[in-house]
Enzyme design. Structure first.
Site: not given
Lengths: 391, 391
Positions: A76, A204, A327
């Site tokens: 993010t 990530s 999500c």
């Protein structure tokens, strides 16, 4: 819920590998557990060295130099830094026009939306029914004041892999920076920055059995970008905050642990669930491309059934899966990805995302499909949506 | 460097407590190691519950409600969110004037500087020779378009504790939001949001033997603020990004482990090093207030000597300390804190910051001062700065 739970949702890959925790342990507890320091005591220098080795390994896995990798708190932040950092570096100089695909994950999409409020102009690139952007359409959208194109390497929900080589070549020709969100492809599909004209890459740790709370952004040397997290001078003055050395070391270990055999196994599990579902359950659609998709993802719509009902019923059998967007599932809105590929609300709400990891087995795939077949049949029988289930 | 190293630098407190790692372990490896989910499978709900318990405990330690605590990646992000988040929420509505003290840590100071580039106006509040801001001066600076005051609870280098109760009362009277950076006071000095008129508080796990990569921001209910990290809807839609549940649980455990006895012991070590240094080493200055200072900090200038020389010589004895500003020491510039309290470059460069933690012992204090006395004497004899050492 007694017995072992079968995880085929995104938590499969977010579970830490025990070897990663062992690698992190000395950084948490031993002499390396110190702040980095260029001057001063020896342990601070050792901590710097350890951080540098982790950076080397992760950057190296992309074909990049160590000083082209910025550690962040996760994908993010990486995407926020890429999009906003470039916008703020070039907004007053070159232009205020940005292009992103319609099916980007929220960090990219909502960073672009945030920039619109600051006076930037954003074009949202369409995708076809498999989720592919059209490079010719992208070319037509690029203007003199375009500063950045952001197209993901693969989609977070439907797994479709874009042709980022072609997009990169186009952007380079047009002198526009190119960012790709590789959160779901990193270490799963080869990406070498010496071969592909990409300027910024989001990665990530949490999608490869590494720790949560750490990610990275590849920033090609010379890329104009300014920091968005102000404070100290860490990370080549591009990201302030005390270095998360245990996180970086865990991230590097996670990178090391993934190999081609594992990815091959994931691909076989993916292909197995798709073929079994199509064999045993009628009226289903595979969302995303059949072949150009990440090895760890299958996304299937079970028509005339609510995805939430399927997840709740599977849960009773100790099987964890997610609806289309893991999500997004919190909001119960239809997935923007499913809508962009031409799905209607019914198709979006009936979709289930399966994610495979090294913790899964081929045997689990069979068990899951058996339960699924029964659940879908039962739900179609009782559901108002299922009234056309016999078509 | 054989044998046990004595850490009296900020790494003392950044070392993880082994009990914290044990608390984090199941969140990394067991069934809780999943993504949170409001719908869907049971383990996702359990993960949410665990995150919620951690939030409860940390918020509770400030007298706050759980939904007033936002998890971030650390104090740097917390302060960025507080300063920029309020500025962007109120900039177009109420005004664009902000007041911060001159001795804030970089996350606050550089966030304010970044806002100046966006058209905000920032006043930098002076401090006296002990590091205290003057509440009357603050009052005089507050204008109709002032939206935010940020004054730290205690200083990161010299340890001086501000009267945030008085500042909070003033800000409330003037209808101005008040942020305080409590990174170095959290769990060391009581702070209860039911008693003090503070709207935003920066806290971090890494200064209390918790994990790096996680921090928090208290946001009082109703405070106007917008997110700076765009993406998903996590953290009450104030901070996007997959939740770092192991980090949150480790943070909560770290909070639980600190008690009054520990803080009392730190205070005794602090007082002991100050009295021993003043007894054994001539021409020294204590930086910061003698009494209104955090228990874990002593900052002393050894005049006519370079701080870097002291740290290097102590390192040879296996003793780790930092020069005045641990974060700043990399740049070798004079600390902005030391300059703001009226120090000259010589005083700034000769300062050493000692930080105490539960890993230190009173015996170590004696050893360190003995070595220090010898080192300072030797350095003063040979150093060009030391030519007046006999004064």
């Amino acid at each position: 819920m007694a017995g072992k739970v079968i995880y085929l949702d995104n938590s499969a890959t977010t579970r830490l590998d025990e070897k990663v925790l062992e690698a992190m342990r000395p950084c948490y507890l031993d002499d390396y557990a110190v702040a980095t320091s260029e001057f001063g005591y020896s342990q601070g220098l050792e901590a710097r060295e350890i951080l540098s080795e982790a950076r080397d390994r992760i950057a190296g896995s992309l074909g990049a130099e160590a000083d082209e990798l910025i550690f962040t708190s996760g994908n993010t932040e990486s995407s926020n830094l890429a999009i906003k950092g470039v916008a703020r570096a070039l907004g007053a100089k070159k232009g205020r026009h940005i292009i992103v695909s319609k099916i980007e994950d929220f960090p990219v999409l909502h960073s672009a939306k945030a920039l619109e409020k600051e006076g930037f102009e954003v074009d949202y690139l369409d995708v076809d029914e498999m989720g592919f952007v059209n490079v010719a359409q992208l070319e037509a959208l690029i203007r003199d004041d375009t500063i950045l194109v952001s197209v993901q390497h693969a989609n977070q929900e439907i797994g479709t892999v874009q042709d980022i080589a072609a997009i990169g070549t186009l952007c380079r020709q047009k002198n526009v920076l190119f960012h790709t969100d590789a959160t779901h492809t990193f270490k799963r599909i080869p990406l070498d920055v010496r071969k592909i004209d990409v300027d910024l890459i989001t990665i990530s740790a949490h999608t490869i059995h590494g720790p949560k709370g750490i990610g990275g952004l590849f920033v090609r040397k010379g890329t104009p970008i300014v920091k968005i997290m102000d404070g100290g001078f860490q990370e080549f003055d591009l990201r302030a905050g005390i270095e998360n050395i245990p996180g970086a070391v865990g991230f590097a270990k996670a990178v090391e642990l993934i190999n081609d055999d594992e990815n091959q196994l994931l691909k076989e599990m993916r292909d197995r669930i798709i073929s079994l579902v199509f064999e045993k359950i009628p009226i289903v659609t595979l969302n995303g491309d059949r072949d150009k998709r990440i090895p760890q993802n299958a996304n299937i719509t079970f028509h005339h059934v609510e995805g939430e009902s399927i997840t709740l019923h599977l849960d009773m059998y100790g099987i964890a899966v997610s609806t289309g967007s893991a999500c997004f599932s919190r909001s119960l809105e239809a997935s923007h990805v499913m809508m962009a590929i031409g799905g209607d609300h019914e198709r979006a709400h009936g979709s289930i995302r399966f994610t495979f990891s090294r913790l899964n087995t081929m045997e689990e795939i069979g068990i899951v499909v058996d339960k699924l077949a029964k659940i879908v049949e039962d739900l179609r029988r009782i559901s108002p949506l299922g009234k056309t289930g016999g078509e």
